[in-house]
Design a protein around this motif. Structure first.
Motif, PDB file in Angstrom:
ATOM      1  N   MET A 260     -12.746  -7.261   8.984  1.00 16.02           N
ATOM      2  CA  MET A 260     -12.537  -5.982   8.283  1.00 16.02           C
ATOM      3  C   MET A 260     -13.542  -4.942   8.764  1.00 16.02           C
ATOM      4  O   MET A 260     -14.534  -4.670   8.091  1.00 16.02           O
ATOM      5  CB  MET A 260     -12.620  -6.185   6.766  1.00 16.02           C
TER       6      MET A 260
ATOM      7  N   CYS B  96     -16.166  -3.979   5.592  1.00 13.85           N
ATOM      8  CA  CYS B  96     -16.288  -4.585   4.271  1.00 13.85           C
ATOM      9  C   CYS B  96     -17.481  -5.531   4.315  1.00 13.85           C
ATOM     10  O   CYS B  96     -17.569  -6.393   5.183  1.00 13.85           O
ATOM     11  CB  CYS B  96     -15.016  -5.349   3.906  1.00 13.85           C
TER      12      CYS B  96
ATOM     13  N   GLY C  58     -13.250  -9.871  -2.716  1.00 13.06           N
ATOM     14  CA  GLY C  58     -13.674  -8.489  -2.955  1.00 13.06           C
ATOM     15  C   GLY C  58     -13.702  -7.692  -1.663  1.00 13.06           C
ATOM     16  O   GLY C  58     -13.959  -8.238  -0.590  1.00 13.06           O
ATOM     17  N   HIS C  59     -13.387  -6.407  -1.790  1.00 11.39           N
ATOM     18  CA  HIS C  59     -13.459  -5.516  -0.634  1.00 11.39           C
ATOM     19  C   HIS C  59     -14.206  -4.235  -1.000  1.00 11.39           C
ATOM     20  O   HIS C  59     -14.112  -3.755  -2.143  1.00 11.39           O
ATOM     21  CB  HIS C  59     -12.060  -5.125  -0.137  1.00 11.39           C
TER      22      HIS C  59
ATOM     23  N   HIS D 116     -16.433 -11.059   5.694  1.00 11.45           N
ATOM     24  CA  HIS D 116     -15.277 -10.184   5.898  1.00 11.45           C
ATOM     25  C   HIS D 116     -15.435  -9.218   7.065  1.00 11.45           C
ATOM     26  O   HIS D 116     -14.450  -8.806   7.683  1.00 11.45           O
ATOM     27  CB  HIS D 116     -14.985  -9.377   4.620  1.00 11.45           C
TER      28      HIS D 116
ATOM     29  N   PHE E  57     -18.364  -7.751   2.013  1.00  8.54           N
ATOM     30  CA  PHE E  57     -18.201  -9.048   1.342  1.00  8.54           C
ATOM     31  C   PHE E  57     -18.490 -10.133   2.393  1.00  8.54           C
ATOM     32  O   PHE E  57     -18.032 -10.034   3.523  1.00  8.54           O
ATOM     33  CB  PHE E  57     -16.776  -9.176   0.802  1.00  8.54           C
TER      34      PHE E  57
HETATM   35 CU   LIG Z   1     -13.519  -7.616   2.037  1.00  8.29          CU
END
Ligand SMILES: [Cu+2]
Length: 209
Positions: free
Chosen positions: A202, A193, A126-127, A198, A195
């Motif tokens: 990210m 992000c 998921g992002h 991440h 998640f």
């Molecule tokens: Cu992500």
């Protein structure tokens, strides 16, 4: 092949007769014949077509990334030039396609659209895009992890969160439009992000100018 054709013809004849009465019989035969002919030629054409398409795709594919690589900076420039929106891509390799977002202070509102270009489900890859002051990033990220998947890995009503998209999986898109009134020109902001795991890869800078 023959059985399928017969079934198709029967199905066509049945469908047509159900709909068309007397016209059905003459229509059904011509209809069955052409449908058989393409069906036989298309498998024959498919292998060469696929073979042609593969190298054919390779060439455009090679140029396409080059184009989009060129396009990315252009988009950033366009954004810096006053656009009040930006599109960010996240992929299955845990990457955003940009390391910075520029928000012109002339924008009353700014829209971020996140496109997940991968195919993995939200629970696995998921992002989202979360914007905070740089100093809040770690805390928001940790609290988001604790909040869990059902909260999109963002603690509900977290005042430190300036903006956030939904948490999405492969093939999905989420947009958020937020007021820039809480952003100071020259301030130190991040997007990331949330998640679990991440944010280390990210993340990027949010530049307000
Ligand atoms: Cu992500």
């Amino acid at each position: 092949m023959k059985i399928r054709t017969a079934l198709l013809a029967t199905a066509c004849a049945f469908a047509l007769s159900a709909c068309g009465g007397d016209d059905a019989s003459p229509t059904a035969d011509p209809a069955a014949t052409p449908s058989t002919a393409p069906a036989e030629t298309s498998p024959a054409q498919t292998p060469p077509a696929t073979t042609d398409a593969a190298p054919g795709d390779m060439a455009p594919a090679d140029t396409a990334p080059a184009d989009s690589a060129d396009a990315a900076p252009q988009d950033a420039t366009a954004s810096a030039g006053g656009a009040c929106e930006v599109e960010i891509e996240g992929n299955d390799a845990m990457q955003f396609n940009t390391k910075s977002i520029t928000i012109p202070s002339s924008c009353d509102d700014f829209t971020i659209t996140l496109v997940h270009t991968g195919t993995m489900p939200v629970a696995a890859m998921g992002h989202n895009v979360v914007i905070t002051e740089s100093g809040d990033m770690q805390g928001v990220n940790a609290d988001g992890m604790a909040a869990g998947l059902e909260q999109g890995y963002v603690k509900p009503d977290d005042d430190r969160v300036i903006a956030k998209t939904e948490l999405i999986g492969g093939g999905e898109t989420s947009s958020v439009t937020f007021s820039t009134s809480n952003l100071e020109a020259g301030g130190d902001y991040k997007f990331f992000c949330s998640f679990p795991g991440h944010a280390a890869l990210m993340n990027g800078s949010v530049i307000v100018e």
